[in-house]
Design a protein around this motif. Structure first.
Motif, PDB file in Angstrom:
ATOM      1  N   ARG A   7       0.826  -1.226   0.000  1.00  0.00           N
ATOM      2  CA  ARG A   7       0.000   0.000   0.000  1.00  0.00           C
ATOM      3  C   ARG A   7       0.858   1.275   0.000  1.00  0.00           C
ATOM      4  N   TYR A  36      -8.216  -1.484  -2.553  1.00  0.00           N
ATOM      5  CA  TYR A  36      -8.954  -0.297  -2.117  1.00  0.00           C
ATOM      6  C   TYR A  36     -10.465  -0.388  -2.310  1.00  0.00           C
ATOM      7  N   LYS A  37     -10.908  -0.873  -3.451  1.00  0.00           N
ATOM      8  CA  LYS A  37     -12.358  -0.960  -3.667  1.00  0.00           C
ATOM      9  C   LYS A  37     -12.951  -2.091  -2.844  1.00  0.00           C
ATOM     10  N   GLY A  39     -11.237  -3.860  -0.442  1.00  0.00           N
ATOM     11  CA  GLY A  39     -10.686  -3.911   0.918  1.00  0.00           C
ATOM     12  C   GLY A  39     -10.020  -5.233   1.282  1.00  0.00           C
ATOM     13  N   LEU A 136      -3.316   4.810   5.003  1.00  0.00           N
ATOM     14  CA  LEU A 136      -4.425   4.141   4.308  1.00  0.00           C
ATOM     15  C   LEU A 136      -5.023   3.025   5.159  1.00  0.00           C
ATOM     16  N   LEU A 140      -8.933   2.246   5.643  1.00  0.00           N
ATOM     17  CA  LEU A 140      -9.521   0.989   5.164  1.00  0.00           C
ATOM     18  C   LEU A 140     -10.159   0.202   6.309  1.00  0.00           C
ATOM     19  N   ILE A 175      -4.350   8.192  -4.180  1.00  0.00           N
ATOM     20  CA  ILE A 175      -4.953   6.848  -4.108  1.00  0.00           C
ATOM     21  C   ILE A 175      -6.427   6.953  -3.691  1.00  0.00           C
ATOM     22  N   LEU A 176      -6.715   7.845  -2.753  1.00  0.00           N
ATOM     23  CA  LEU A 176      -8.107   8.025  -2.329  1.00  0.00           C
ATOM     24  C   LEU A 176      -8.951   8.529  -3.491  1.00  0.00           C
ATOM     25  N   GLY A 181      -9.106   3.399  -7.121  1.00  0.00           N
ATOM     26  CA  GLY A 181      -8.817   3.332  -5.682  1.00  0.00           C
ATOM     27  C   GLY A 181     -10.101   3.508  -4.888  1.00  0.00           C
ATOM     28  N   LEU A 182     -10.096   4.460  -3.946  1.00  0.00           N
ATOM     29  CA  LEU A 182     -11.305   4.635  -3.139  1.00  0.00           C
ATOM     30  C   LEU A 182     -12.320   5.571  -3.796  1.00  0.00           C
TER      31      LEU A 182
END
Ligand code: SF4
Length: 343
Positions: A7, A36-37, A39, A136, A140, A175-176, A181-182
């Motif tokens: 990560r 990320y999507k 988890g 992160l 998460l 990344i967010l 990612g998120l």
């Protein structure tokens, strides 16, 4: 030395890695989505990857999840988590649920260098920066335990000064933000800073539509220096000038956080100075009634004094709202987070 956490890689770095092991670059997107999507907390869970790649990932990278040492739930639904990291450092993270949003307040450093005189986070000094994976990991974990897994807002207002850990912070934000990612819009991500002017200038050039919150807390040089020693290095007038430049460059509004302390920052003189300082600026002010920290002797003002202060600002053309404290009964409100607490 142990393996680096996967990560800590941006999507571009993950693509480079995947290429280096002769896999198709789209595998990097798959890994990113798992992380990320969906988890995923283990490489074994990444079912649509070829077994060989899963094994290689396991051999080359760590995928560690922060350990929750304890958690406390406030009567208002706010949840404070105490995480322990691999080297036993501890940081706090807060989930603040409301009817229309779920906000996570995230720590970026273990401890803090800046020692603001109203804030529990700086009391034990600075220990170290958190890695991307550690930042992160907090988000998460909270996402995974939130019903529906939906977090709407991220605020970097936990322990530490986010802009003092600039490179990791920006990598986390990208990344967010990434659709793979998120996928949290930059407008829903807030960075709070004590006023590191060179970093504010750098941030203005990043091309991100972030929310920037400046911890102002003093209406003149003297009071701000008493409350925030960083004001000696980056004086109030220079900071406000840098904020005006930031607004000009980004076309974004800035939020000023202003703590209301009885007889110190919540006075008619302070309201007049603040009005003068922020005159004509694209900004709003968040008034934060002081949350008690036992090491400090300050007191919050009365409800009446708070309302009067807000009215005075309004009369001077400055839009100000009073932030209602959340999670105060579990010491999760602004200024109450610590880097190595137990509760
Ligand atoms: S307010 Fe922010 S910068 Fe100041 S001591 Fe607390 S965490 Fe550090």
């Amino acid at each position: 030395m142990g393996l680096q956490d996967i990560r800590n890689l941006s999507l571009e770095e993950l693509v480079q890695y995947v290429r280096s092991v002769d896999e198709n670059p789209y595998r990097a997107t798959q890994v990113f989505e798992w992380l990320y999507k969906r988890g995923a907390g283990r490489f074994e869970a990444m079912e649509n990857l070829p077994l060989g790649l899963r094994e290689r990932l396991k051999k080359n990278w760590a995928l560690s999840n922060p350990v929750v040492v304890s958690q406390a739930v406030s009567h208002d639904g706010t949840i404070k988590f105490l995480f322990e990291l691999n080297d036993k450092e501890r940081v706090e993270t807060v989930l603040i649920p409301a009817a229309s949003r779920k906000t996570v307040c995230v720590s970026t450093q273990a401890g803090c260098k800046f020692g603001c005189r109203f804030c529990a986070s700086g009391i034990g000094g600075w220990r170290r920066d958190l890695s991307c994976a550690e930042i992160l990991g907090q988000i998460l974990h909270v996402k995974n335990i939130t019903p529906g897994g939906l977090l709407s807002h991220i605020v970097f207002m936990g322990t530490g000064e986010p802009l003092d850990n600039y490179d990791n912070l920006l990598k986390v934000i990208r990344i967010l933000n990434a659709p793979q990612g998120l996928h949290i819009a930059a407008r829903r991500i807030t960075i709070s800073t004590c006023g590191l002017i060179p970093k504010i200038k750098q941030l203005a050039q990043e091309g991100l539509q972030l929310e920037l919150a400046i911890s102002l807390h003093g209406s003149n040089q003297e009071t701000r220096t008493v409350l925030m020693p960083v004001n000696k290095k980056y004086p109030l007038d220079d900071l406000v000038r840098a904020c005006r430049d930031y607004i000009r460059a980004t076309k974004r509004q800035i939020t000023f956080e202003y703590i209301l302390i009885k007889d110190l920052t919540c006075t008619p003189r302070a309201a007049a100075e603040l009005g003068q300082l922020l005159k004509g600026m694209l900004c709003k002010v968040n008034l934060i009634p002081y949350n008690k920290v036992e090491e400090f002797l300050y007191e919050p003002p009365s409800r009446r004094d708070i309302m009067t202060f807000q009215e005075r600002l309004k009369a001077l053309g400055v839009h100000a709202t009073v932030r209602m404290p959340r999670g105060r009964d579990v010491a999760a409100a602004c200024g109450q987070l610590r880097h190595s607490a137990s509760f």
